[in-house]
Design a protein around this motif. Structure first.
Motif, PDB file in Angstrom:
ATOM      1  N   ASP A 364      29.708   0.539  20.624  1.00 16.34           N
ATOM      2  CA  ASP A 364      30.678  -0.560  20.614  1.00 16.34           C
ATOM      3  C   ASP A 364      31.704  -0.380  19.492  1.00 16.34           C
ATOM      4  OD1 ASP A 364      29.258  -1.826  22.676  1.00 16.34           O
ATOM      5  OD2 ASP A 364      27.933  -2.835  21.236  1.00 16.34           O
ATOM      6  N   SER A 365      32.766  -1.188  19.569  1.00 15.74           N
ATOM      7  CA  SER A 365      33.774  -1.175  18.508  1.00 15.74           C
ATOM      8  C   SER A 365      34.002  -2.600  18.019  1.00 15.74           C
ATOM      9  CB  SER A 365      35.093  -0.604  19.045  1.00 15.74           C
ATOM     10  OG  SER A 365      35.654  -1.534  19.969  1.00 15.74           O
ATOM     11  N   PHE A 366      34.680  -2.702  16.884  1.00 17.67           N
ATOM     12  CA  PHE A 366      35.036  -4.006  16.323  1.00 17.67           C
ATOM     13  C   PHE A 366      35.795  -4.850  17.353  1.00 17.67           C
ATOM     14  CE2 PHE A 366      38.524  -6.369  14.274  1.00 17.67           C
ATOM     15  CZ  PHE A 366      37.787  -7.333  13.606  1.00 17.67           C
ATOM     16  N   GLU A 367      36.793  -4.230  18.000  1.00 17.45           N
ATOM     17  CA  GLU A 367      37.587  -4.948  19.007  1.00 17.45           C
ATOM     18  C   GLU A 367      36.706  -5.499  20.118  1.00 17.45           C
ATOM     19  OE1 GLU A 367      40.653  -5.772  18.899  1.00 17.45           O
ATOM     20  OE2 GLU A 367      41.115  -4.666  17.067  1.00 17.45           O
ATOM     21  N   GLU A 368      35.733  -4.697  20.537  1.00 14.58           N
ATOM     22  CA  GLU A 368      34.853  -5.132  21.631  1.00 14.58           C
ATOM     23  C   GLU A 368      33.957  -6.295  21.194  1.00 14.58           C
ATOM     24  OE1 GLU A 368      34.272  -1.075  24.256  1.00 14.58           O
ATOM     25  OE2 GLU A 368      33.367  -1.182  22.268  1.00 14.58           O
ATOM     26  N   VAL A 369      33.567  -6.284  19.922  1.00 15.56           N
ATOM     27  CA  VAL A 369      32.740  -7.386  19.418  1.00 15.56           C
ATOM     28  C   VAL A 369      33.550  -8.681  19.454  1.00 15.56           C
ATOM     29  CG1 VAL A 369      31.577  -8.323  17.376  1.00 15.56           C
ATOM     30  CG2 VAL A 369      31.273  -5.913  17.981  1.00 15.56           C
ATOM     31  N   VAL A 370      34.776  -8.629  18.947  1.00 14.36           N
ATOM     32  CA  VAL A 370      35.624  -9.832  18.928  1.00 14.36           C
ATOM     33  C   VAL A 370      35.885 -10.318  20.358  1.00 14.36           C
ATOM     34  CG1 VAL A 370      37.887 -10.741  18.296  1.00 14.36           C
ATOM     35  CG2 VAL A 370      36.691  -9.182  16.736  1.00 14.36           C
ATOM     36  N   ALA A 371      36.160  -9.374  21.247  1.00 11.75           N
ATOM     37  CA  ALA A 371      36.423  -9.756  22.641  1.00 11.75           C
ATOM     38  C   ALA A 371      35.185 -10.401  23.260  1.00 11.75           C
ATOM     39  CB  ALA A 371      36.849  -8.526  23.449  1.00 11.75           C
ATOM     40  N   HIS A 372      34.020  -9.844  22.970  1.00  7.38           N
ATOM     41  CA  HIS A 372      32.770 -10.395  23.507  1.00  7.38           C
ATOM     42  C   HIS A 372      32.559 -11.830  23.013  1.00  7.38           C
ATOM     43  CE1 HIS A 372      28.531 -10.537  24.772  1.00  7.38           C
ATOM     44  NE2 HIS A 372      28.283 -11.064  23.596  1.00  7.38           N
ATOM     45  N   VAL A 373      32.788 -12.027  21.721  1.00 10.98           N
ATOM     46  CA  VAL A 373      32.577 -13.357  21.132  1.00 10.98           C
ATOM     47  C   VAL A 373      33.513 -14.371  21.797  1.00 10.98           C
ATOM     48  CG1 VAL A 373      32.846 -14.722  19.019  1.00 10.98           C
ATOM     49  CG2 VAL A 373      31.693 -12.496  18.935  1.00 10.98           C
ATOM     50  N   LYS A 374      34.792 -14.018  21.925  1.00  9.61           N
ATOM     51  CA  LYS A 374      35.752 -14.952  22.539  1.00  9.61           C
ATOM     52  C   LYS A 374      35.384 -15.243  23.986  1.00  9.61           C
ATOM     53  CE  LYS A 374      39.720 -14.064  19.593  1.00  9.61           C
ATOM     54  NZ  LYS A 374      40.909 -13.227  19.351  1.00  9.61           N
ATOM     55  N   HIS A 375      34.969 -14.194  24.683  1.00  7.83           N
ATOM     56  CA  HIS A 375      34.628 -14.343  26.100  1.00  7.83           C
ATOM     57  C   HIS A 375      33.402 -15.251  26.279  1.00  7.83           C
ATOM     58  CE1 HIS A 375      33.955 -13.251  30.277  1.00  7.83           C
ATOM     59  NE2 HIS A 375      32.696 -12.949  29.962  1.00  7.83           N
ATOM     60  N   VAL A 376      32.397 -15.055  25.440  1.00  4.12           N
ATOM     61  CA  VAL A 376      31.149 -15.818  25.587  1.00  4.12           C
ATOM     62  C   VAL A 376      31.334 -17.267  25.119  1.00  4.12           C
ATOM     63  CG1 VAL A 376      28.798 -16.057  24.693  1.00  4.12           C
ATOM     64  CG2 VAL A 376      29.598 -13.837  25.498  1.00  4.12           C
ATOM     65  N   VAL A 377      32.020 -17.444  23.999  1.00  4.36           N
ATOM     66  CA  VAL A 377      32.216 -18.809  23.481  1.00  4.36           C
ATOM     67  C   VAL A 377      33.093 -19.610  24.454  1.00  4.36           C
ATOM     68  CG1 VAL A 377      33.284 -20.166  21.637  1.00  4.36           C
ATOM     69  CG2 VAL A 377      31.821 -18.197  21.071  1.00  4.36           C
ATOM     70  N   ASP A 378      34.143 -18.960  24.948  1.00  7.13           N
ATOM     71  CA  ASP A 378      34.974 -19.526  26.017  1.00  7.13           C
ATOM     72  C   ASP A 378      35.331 -20.995  25.775  1.00  7.13           C
ATOM     73  OD1 ASP A 378      36.347 -19.579  28.395  1.00  7.13           O
ATOM     74  OD2 ASP A 378      34.590 -20.117  29.589  1.00  7.13           O
ATOM     75  N   ASP A 379      35.857 -21.273  24.605  1.00 13.80           N
ATOM     76  CA  ASP A 379      36.170 -22.653  24.240  1.00 13.80           C
ATOM     77  C   ASP A 379      37.372 -22.622  23.295  1.00 13.80           C
ATOM     78  OD1 ASP A 379      36.281 -25.231  23.228  1.00 13.80           O
ATOM     79  OD2 ASP A 379      34.085 -25.435  23.120  1.00 13.80           O
ATOM     80  N   GLU A 380      38.508 -23.149  23.767  1.00 12.95           N
ATOM     81  CA  GLU A 380      39.717 -23.010  22.926  1.00 12.95           C
ATOM     82  C   GLU A 380      39.655 -23.872  21.678  1.00 12.95           C
ATOM     83  OE1 GLU A 380      40.843 -26.178  25.887  1.00 12.95           O
ATOM     84  OE2 GLU A 380      39.842 -24.227  25.989  1.00 12.95           O
ATOM     85  N   ARG A 381      38.656 -24.750  21.598  1.00  9.26           N
ATOM     86  CA  ARG A 381      38.506 -25.551  20.370  1.00  9.26           C
ATOM     87  C   ARG A 381      37.832 -24.761  19.247  1.00  9.26           C
ATOM     88  NH1 ARG A 381      35.123 -30.133  23.128  1.00  9.26           N
ATOM     89  NH2 ARG A 381      34.233 -28.196  23.910  1.00  9.26           N
ATOM     90  N   VAL A 382      37.312 -23.605  19.611  1.00  8.61           N
ATOM     91  CA  VAL A 382      36.635 -22.773  18.608  1.00  8.61           C
ATOM     92  C   VAL A 382      37.499 -21.553  18.305  1.00  8.61           C
ATOM     93  CG1 VAL A 382      34.572 -21.429  18.056  1.00  8.61           C
ATOM     94  CG2 VAL A 382      34.373 -23.527  19.416  1.00  8.61           C
ATOM     95  N   GLU A 383      37.937 -21.490  17.066  1.00  8.02           N
ATOM     96  CA  GLU A 383      38.762 -20.355  16.656  1.00  8.02           C
ATOM     97  C   GLU A 383      37.852 -19.248  16.090  1.00  8.02           C
ATOM     98  OE1 GLU A 383      41.983 -19.293  13.203  1.00  8.02           O
ATOM     99  OE2 GLU A 383      41.505 -21.414  13.530  1.00  8.02           O
ATOM    100  N   VAL A 384      38.168 -18.014  16.425  1.00  8.54           N
ATOM    101  CA  VAL A 384      37.395 -16.883  15.892  1.00  8.54           C
ATOM    102  C   VAL A 384      38.231 -16.223  14.798  1.00  8.54           C
ATOM    103  CG1 VAL A 384      36.303 -14.678  16.421  1.00  8.54           C
ATOM    104  CG2 VAL A 384      36.252 -16.529  18.111  1.00  8.54           C
ATOM    105  N   ARG A 385      37.743 -16.301  13.562  1.00  8.56           N
ATOM    106  CA  ARG A 385      38.465 -15.717  12.426  1.00  8.56           C
ATOM    107  C   ARG A 385      37.690 -14.527  11.882  1.00  8.56           C
ATOM    108  NH1 ARG A 385      39.316 -20.979   8.715  1.00  8.56           N
ATOM    109  NH2 ARG A 385      40.667 -22.161  10.114  1.00  8.56           N
ATOM    110  N   VAL A 386      38.418 -13.512  11.470  1.00 11.92           N
ATOM    111  CA  VAL A 386      37.758 -12.361  10.860  1.00 11.92           C
ATOM    112  C   VAL A 386      37.512 -12.688   9.393  1.00 11.92           C
ATOM    113  CG1 VAL A 386      37.918  -9.903  10.331  1.00 11.92           C
ATOM    114  CG2 VAL A 386      38.920 -10.795  12.445  1.00 11.92           C
ATOM    115  N   ARG A 387      36.256 -12.772   9.023  1.00 10.09           N
ATOM    116  CA  ARG A 387      35.939 -13.060   7.620  1.00 10.09           C
ATOM    117  C   ARG A 387      35.941 -11.761   6.823  1.00 10.09           C
ATOM    118  NH1 ARG A 387      32.939 -17.409   5.316  1.00 10.09           N
ATOM    119  NH2 ARG A 387      32.154 -16.871   3.255  1.00 10.09           N
ATOM    120  N   ARG A 388      35.363 -10.732   7.425  1.00  6.35           N
ATOM    121  CA  ARG A 388      35.356  -9.418   6.788  1.00  6.35           C
ATOM    122  C   ARG A 388      35.402  -8.374   7.888  1.00  6.35           C
ATOM    123  NH1 ARG A 388      30.611  -7.549   2.788  1.00  6.35           N
ATOM    124  NH2 ARG A 388      31.030  -5.352   2.973  1.00  6.35           N
ATOM    125  N   ALA A 389      36.484  -7.602   7.929  1.00 10.35           N
ATOM    126  CA  ALA A 389      36.640  -6.637   9.017  1.00 10.35           C
ATOM    127  C   ALA A 389      35.516  -5.608   8.974  1.00 10.35           C
ATOM    128  CB  ALA A 389      37.994  -5.954   8.929  1.00 10.35           C
TER     129      ALA A 389
END
Ligand SMILES: [Zn+2]
Length: 488
Positions: A364-389
């Motif tokens: 996997d890659s960092f990009e894929e992790v972020v994409a997975h998280v956004k896809h699974v959470v699937d809620d625009e009220r939840v923002e995904v922020r990078v705390r530490r790349a």
């Protein structure tokens, strides 16, 4: 009807035959080579490790918090204790407190190698001091063990490396390849100033290493069912690291009149969704390499599911995914570690934050992790922020190259027959830096550990047996010699 049964029985027979053939063809023999005896003063080596442990070279957090005094004192102790090493090798202090020794080879055209350990240690968990049988920085020797913080992680390896080099220098040995010995001072907090500076220094000089050898795994004894020789688990890759914050917004206000839906509720649902939908994983890539090599040494019944993943892969992965340790080998893991809400018990939070740490599998890659998280959470009220790349997973080192064979052979020369298995480091090591300047980065300490020993890592009652320390010294001595052979 009869012919239907016959066809069915025939199909079952073919299936069984395929399973048996595949399982038998997976079998592998332990690596067995002529043993090499190396005479050492084991008690003297143990005494020097005990002294090394007494320097409180603790990596507690940001460099600003570090007390450099024990680090400097330790480095000058190393210089006084290993004079021959310092006479015959070029000594450089890099990144302020890390040490690079260059052992020049006779053949400048042979690509150099690097053998490394770190000498910083993690703090003793506050409140656990009284649980130590011997004080963590006492450097005591008792019952055949050297006790204390750093015995296994990783001062034991550093001392073994320096002892091995000294033994060879006393015999007048000069390596064919140039060998770098590197000792980092900040591995436990990411290694950027130490290993990072050393790797950068080598790169700036145009050095490209054939291979590097760092901590990572061990010789594992008695942990795998039916495997009656120690398993040399030579890790060929390391997981990546990243930390994300999930942020749910709320209107705030008084807790006596809460809205139907709160920021905390929204956040909790997001975390739950992530826990229920882990990153896809499985026995493939480096994980498959590992299980295939290990399976070859296992009895038929254990080997069968590993050799027949086309049929039993799903069940196998469900079984492995059930345990934290094997799940971490299968996939990118996610661990919610910190939660933040309101500052007062009767105030609704305007922001609820969950901090989630990910360890990225090499597939996997960092990009894929972020994409997975956004896809699974699937809620625009939840923002995904990078705390530490953080960093991506490492490259995967070769299991057929000279470095791998050199390490494996050296272990078998000292310990006798061993099962050699590639593995994956699930934490982070200095190899993330050294690997940048090496064709292949291996992660392995030539010491035997049992499941009981593992508890000492970053925990209580860390210790190493004198015998283990001496055997590790012998293996490093063989690695230095074998690395110079034309195929090493
Ligand atoms: Zn370590």
């Amino acid at each position: 009807m009869k012919s239907a049964i016959r066809i069915l029985l025939g199909a079952v027979a073919v299936l069984v035959l395929v399973i048996v053939v595949r399982t038998l063809s997976m079998s592998s023999d332990a690596l067995e080579v002529p043993r090499v005896e190396i005479d050492l003063d084991e008690d003297a080596i143990a005494g020097r490790l005990a002294e090394a442990i007494r320097f409180e070279t603790v990596s507690p957090g940001p460099p600003a918090l570090r007390d450099p005094e024990p680090f400097r004192a330790f480095l000058s102790w190393v210089e006084q204790t290993y004079p021959l090493v310092h006479r015959k090798m070029k000594r450089e202090e890099l990144g302020d407190l890390s040490l690079l020794l260059t052992w020049p080879g006779t053949d400048p055209s042979a690509p150099p190698v690097l053998v490394t350990a770190h000498y910083d240690v993690v703090p003793v968990n506050s409140g656990s001091e009284a649980d130590w049988t011997h004080p963590p920085f006492g450097g005591e020797i008792a019952d055949g063990w050297v006790w204390g913080r750093g015995a296994l992680d990783d001062k034991g390896a550093m001392i073994a490396i320096l002892e091995a080099a000294t033994t060879l220098l006393e015999e007048g040995f000069q390596p064919r390849r140039t060998i770098y010995l590197a000792f980092g001072h900040d591995e436990e907090i990411g290694g950027r100033d130490g290993a990072g500076a050393i790797a950068e220094h080598l790169r700036a000089q145009g050095v490209r290493l054939a291979w590097s050898l760092d901590e990572g795994s061990f010789l594992i004894d008695g942990a795998y069912p039916g495997v009656d020789v120690p398993v040399a688990s030579i890790n060929v890759a390391e997981k990546g690291y990243t930390t994300l914050d999930l942020v749910a917004k709320g209107a705030g206000g008084h807790s006596s009149i809460p809205p139907r839906e709160t920021a905390v509720g929204v956040l909790a649902r997001a975390i739950l969704r992530l826990e229920e939908n882990p990153m896809p994983g499985g026995v493939s890539g480096v994980t498959a390499q590992m299980f295939e090599a290990l399976g070859g040494h296992m009895p038929f019944l254990y080997r069968a599911p590993l050799a027949n993943r086309w049929l039993l892969g799903g069940a196998l992965e469900a079984l492995l995914g059930g345990s934290g340790a094997s799940n971490a080998i299968l996939r990118t893991t996610m661990a919610p570690t910190m939660l933040e809400g309101s500052v007062k018990e009767n105030v609704l939070p305007t922001e609820a934050i969950a901090t989630i740490n990910f360890r990225i599998h090499p597939r996997d890659s960092f990009e894929e992790v972020v994409a997975h998280v956004k896809h699974v959470v699937d809620d625009e009220r939840v923002e995904v922020r990078v705390r530490r790349a953080g960093n991506e997973a490492s490259e995967i080192a070769s299991t057929t190259a000279g470095g791998y064979r050199t390490i494996a052979r050296s272990v078998a020369e000292v310990f006798g027959p061993v099962a050699v298995v590639p593995g994956l480091t699930v934490g982070g090591t200095d190899s993330r830096h050294y690997g940048q300047v090496a064709d292949d980065a291996y992660r392995f300490n030539p010491m035997v550990v049992t499941l009981e020993d593992v508890e000492g890592f970053h925990g209580t009652n860390e210790r190493i047996s004198i015998e283990n320390l001496a055997q590790a010294t012998r293996v490093y001595a063989r690695i230095f010699r074998n690395a110079g052979s034309p195929e090493g």
